[in-house]
Design a protein around this motif. Structure first.
Motif, PDB file in Angstrom:
ATOM      1  N   LYS A  18     -54.519 -35.325  15.588  1.00 17.80           N
ATOM      2  CA  LYS A  18     -54.011 -36.208  16.279  1.00 17.80           C
ATOM      3  C   LYS A  18     -54.945 -37.111  16.598  1.00 17.80           C
ATOM      4  N   THR A  19     -55.797 -35.744  17.696  1.00 20.44           N
ATOM      5  CA  THR A  19     -56.763 -36.238  19.009  1.00 20.44           C
ATOM      6  C   THR A  19     -58.217 -36.851  17.648  1.00 20.44           C
ATOM      7  N   ASP A  42     -52.318 -32.456  26.273  1.00 22.99           N
ATOM      8  CA  ASP A  42     -52.652 -31.015  25.281  1.00 22.99           C
ATOM      9  C   ASP A  42     -53.545 -30.115  26.070  1.00 22.99           C
ATOM     10  N   GLN A  44     -55.224 -27.839  24.594  1.00 18.71           N
ATOM     11  CA  GLN A  44     -56.047 -27.733  24.337  1.00 18.71           C
ATOM     12  C   GLN A  44     -57.419 -29.125  25.311  1.00 18.71           C
ATOM     13  N   ASN A  46     -58.993 -31.091  24.335  1.00 12.39           N
ATOM     14  CA  ASN A  46     -59.678 -31.928  22.874  1.00 12.39           C
ATOM     15  C   ASN A  46     -60.408 -33.130  23.552  1.00 12.39           C
ATOM     16  N   ASP A 132     -52.589 -37.881  23.905  1.00 13.22           N
ATOM     17  CA  ASP A 132     -52.397 -37.126  22.413  1.00 13.22           C
ATOM     18  C   ASP A 132     -51.777 -36.034  22.825  1.00 13.22           C
TER      19      ASP A 132
HETATM   20 MG   LIG Z   1     -55.358 -32.277  19.004  1.00 10.06          MG
END
Ligand SMILES: [Mg+2]
Ligand SMILES: Nc1ncnc2c1ncn2[C@@H]1O[C@H](COP(=O)(O)OP(=O)(O)OP(=O)(O)O)[C@@H](O)[C@H]1O
Length: 268
Positions: A18-19, A42, A44, A46, A132
């Motif tokens: 995805k990212t 997200d 995360q 990223n 994202d």
């Molecule tokens: Mg990702």
């Protein structure tokens, strides 16, 4: 100026690309001359690490606009990316977005629509907004899908990835039915394809049927498993800038995906 085409790049499966896809699609849209906003929804963070022009430290981000009673508007938290014409709504502090999501979840009203509300004031400044998303079918993903016109499904041509598509399509259908009738599933953007009979079979038998004639799965429009594809993004270099013809070809495939999204969204 019409409002941006908002696309949620999604799959509840982790690590399908995805990212990586969001980054390369943002670059491809920029190369096409479009004004792009990338939103990191997200925890995360990223895409923030990949695209942020500066080291953000613990500065404000999407969470500070998303939380109920937020002091900031989304416009206040936007930062430049490594590419002119691509703006980033960052997630520099990973816990902050998870916390904001929990706070939104505890609200009595508007839980699913909070991100739509936050995003709306900036839409007229962009042609495309790429969101994202996080690898979970939770409220953050729902918020992205409620705000989006398109759910771009990123999938690997692997059995376990195909197995999750049913649940993802159900979620998209439910969001469309209850919250966002404009939402359309597009793709799949097949990422990480190898030359293997197993991948070919999963693509033909388990993934393409979800999309019928509209499937983005012809051999010249899938993204191969190839380390430079992630290396270039991590180095902040567009695939269009690569010396290797094959990488520039991958850049043009991302460009075709952007064109397809614009056409499907009635922007071309
Ligand atoms: Mg990702
Ligand atoms: N086409 C590709 N070829 C080689 N490596 C890839 C490719 N696409 C992604 N990767 C690598 O695979 C890993 C997972 O990719 P990525 O982070 O984009 O997936 P994701 O779906 O965003 O993950 P998450 O669900 O954790 O958010 C990363 O290390 C990335 O660099």
């Amino acid at each position: 100026m019409s409002n941006a085409l908002t696309v949620a790049v999604c799959n509840q499966k982790g690590g399908v690309g995805k990212t990586t896809s969001t980054g390369h699609l943002a670059r491809a849209a920029h190369v096409l001359g479009l004004a792009v906003l990338v939103v990191d929804l997200d925890p995360q963070g990223n895409i923030t690490s990949a695209l942020s022009a500066d080291d953000l430290g613990d500065t404000i981000g999407v969470a500070d606009a998303l939380a109920p009673n937020a002091e900031y508007a989304l416009a206040d938290v936007l930062v430049p990316s490594i590419w002119d014409g691509v703006t980033l709504a960052p997630t520099p502090i990973t816990e902050a977005l998870a916390d904001a999501g929990t706070q939104v979840e505890s609200q009595r009203f508007g839980r699913e629509h909070r991100f739509t509300h936050v995003l709306r004031p900036v839409l007229s400044a962009y042609d495309v907004v790429l969101v994202d998303t996080t690898p979970a079918l939770g409220l953050l993903l729902t918020n992205a899908l409620v705000a989006a016109e398109q759910a771009l499904i990123v999938s690997q041509p692997e059995q376990w990835s195909a197995d999750g598509l049913n649940e993802l399509h159900n979620t998209i259908d439910l969001v469309a039915a209850y919250h966002n009738p404009k939402l359309t599933a597009v793709g799949p953007l097949i990422n990480g394809k190898r030359k293997s009979q197993h991948h070919d079979r999963v693509l033909t038998e388990d993934i393409s049927p979800y999309y019928g004639d509209q499937a983005w799965t012809s051999p010249d429009e899938v993204i191969p498993l190839w380390a430079p594809i992630s290396d270039y993004l991590l180095a902040g270099i567009g695939l269009d800038e690569a010396k290797e013809t094959r990488l520039r070809h991958v850049a043009s495939v991302y460009g075709r995906f952007v064109e397809r999204m614009l056409t499907t969204g009635g922007r071309r």
